[in-house]
Write an enzyme that holds these catalytic residues in place. Structure first.
Site, PDB file in Angstrom:
ATOM      1  N   PRO A  85     -10.478  29.743 -20.378  1.00  0.00           N
ATOM      2  CA  PRO A  85      -8.777  29.286 -19.517  1.00  0.00           C
ATOM      3  C   PRO A  85      -9.647  28.447 -18.375  1.00  0.00           C
ATOM      4  CG  PRO A  85      -8.217  31.300 -19.418  1.00  0.00           C
ATOM      5  CD  PRO A  85      -9.270  31.891 -20.853  1.00  0.00           C
ATOM      6  N   GLU A  86      -9.735  27.589 -17.959  1.00  0.00           N
ATOM      7  CA  GLU A  86      -9.761  26.740 -17.204  1.00  0.00           C
ATOM      8  C   GLU A  86      -9.104  26.129 -16.444  1.00  0.00           C
ATOM      9  OE1 GLU A  86     -12.919  23.547 -17.412  1.00  0.00           O
ATOM     10  OE2 GLU A  86     -14.033  24.814 -18.890  1.00  0.00           O
TER      11      GLU A  86
END
Ligand SMILES: [Zn+2]
Length: 293
Positions: A2-3
């Site tokens: 995830p960013e």
């Protein structure tokens, strides 16, 4: 992995069920994630009210009434699931089309609101630490982080100054967390395409002599902010096994302009180029060699 937009989406999913509620009970089903849980993990959480859920880079920060903060990171495969005590149906609009394997439910928070918040992490690269609020800024995981890309402080002058004199590629500079926090492989590629800058360009070429920003720096900062804002608006992307807090997959992956589009036509109007994949510093970079210079 995830960013920033995905983590922000998770934060927005946790905020309504955790903020303002007391943590009644905590189940820590194993002693460690990426690192050991603090020895007094359960004791320092139970009975505390969560006063707010914040975010710094890709870290979630639950503020507690005790003056501690619960610092959380999703790692590679972590996700949160929100449910209701004694009710496996779907009150409150939450539903779980792909229930996570219960064997990987490592931490469960039972909230005074009746909500349960379950942290599931098959690969266990996630992180949960408890830090006194006053020590957070100087914490080893926090103190090296660069500016928040969506914050007002992050502008062309700041980015150009950070890149001036850098011999690394522009792509490498963008995923360097000390230069800008929370940007990863996906959104670095997307921002470079929007700004029409080659990922292979030297980082120092966005600064004039003396470190002042040039037009490239201005275009890049605008592109970074736009791509992140769009992703957050779309509810975060959900590549592979990352899930939103309510169990739903995000939709943003369908809107990527270059990421994971190797061999497909460039979407820049009139370009006619083909998206290519190259490897930089061991990571895939997707870009258009025709319109990104
Ligand atoms: Zn192109």
């Amino acid at each position: 992995m995830p960013e920033l937009p995905e983590v922000e989406t998770v934060r927005r999913g946790l905020q309504p069920v955790m903020a303002g509620a007391r943590i009644v009970r905590v189940e820590a089903r194993r002693p460690d994630l990426r690192r050991p849980l603090p020895r007094d993990f359960v004791k320092r959480l139970e009975g505390q009210t969560v006063t707010g859920i914040g975010r710094r880079a890709k870290y979630l920060i639950a503020e507690l009434s005790s003056g501690d903060v619960l610092l959380m990171h999703l790692g590679m495969s972590g996700s949160f699931r929100v449910g209701r005590e004694n009710d496996t149906k779907t009150p409150g609009g939450f539903h779980h089309p792909r229930p996570a394997a219960p064997a990987h439910d490592h931490v469960v928070f039972h909230m005074s609101s009746g909500a349960t918040v379950t942290f599931n992490d098959p690969r266990r690269f996630g992180l949960m630490l408890i830090v006194p609020r006053g020590e957070l800024a100087a914490h080893p995981l926090m103190r090296e982080l660069g500016p928040e890309p969506l914050g007002n402080a992050f502008d062309a002058s700041l980015l150009a100054a950070a890149c001036a004199g850098k011999k690394t590629s522009l792509k490498a500079a963008l995923i360097d967390q000390t230069i800008v926090a929370g940007l990863g492989n996906i959104y670095a590629c997307e921002a470079l395409h929007r700004a029409r800058l080659s990922p292979k360009r030297r980082a120092s070429t966005i600064a004039a002599r003396g470190g002042a920003p040039n037009d490239r720096a201005r275009a890049l900062v605008a592109a970074i902010k736009a791509v992140l804002a769009d992703a957050i608006k779309a509810g975060g992307s959900s590549l592979r096994d990352h899930r939103r807090t309510d169990g739903e997959l995000g939709l943003f992956q369908h809107h990527f302009r270059v990421y994971d589009r190797d061999g497909e036509p460039c979407v820049t109007p009139g370009c006619g180029g083909t998206v290519r994949r190259i490897v930089q510093n061991g990571r895939s970079t997707f870009y258009c060699p025709v319109c990104q210079k």
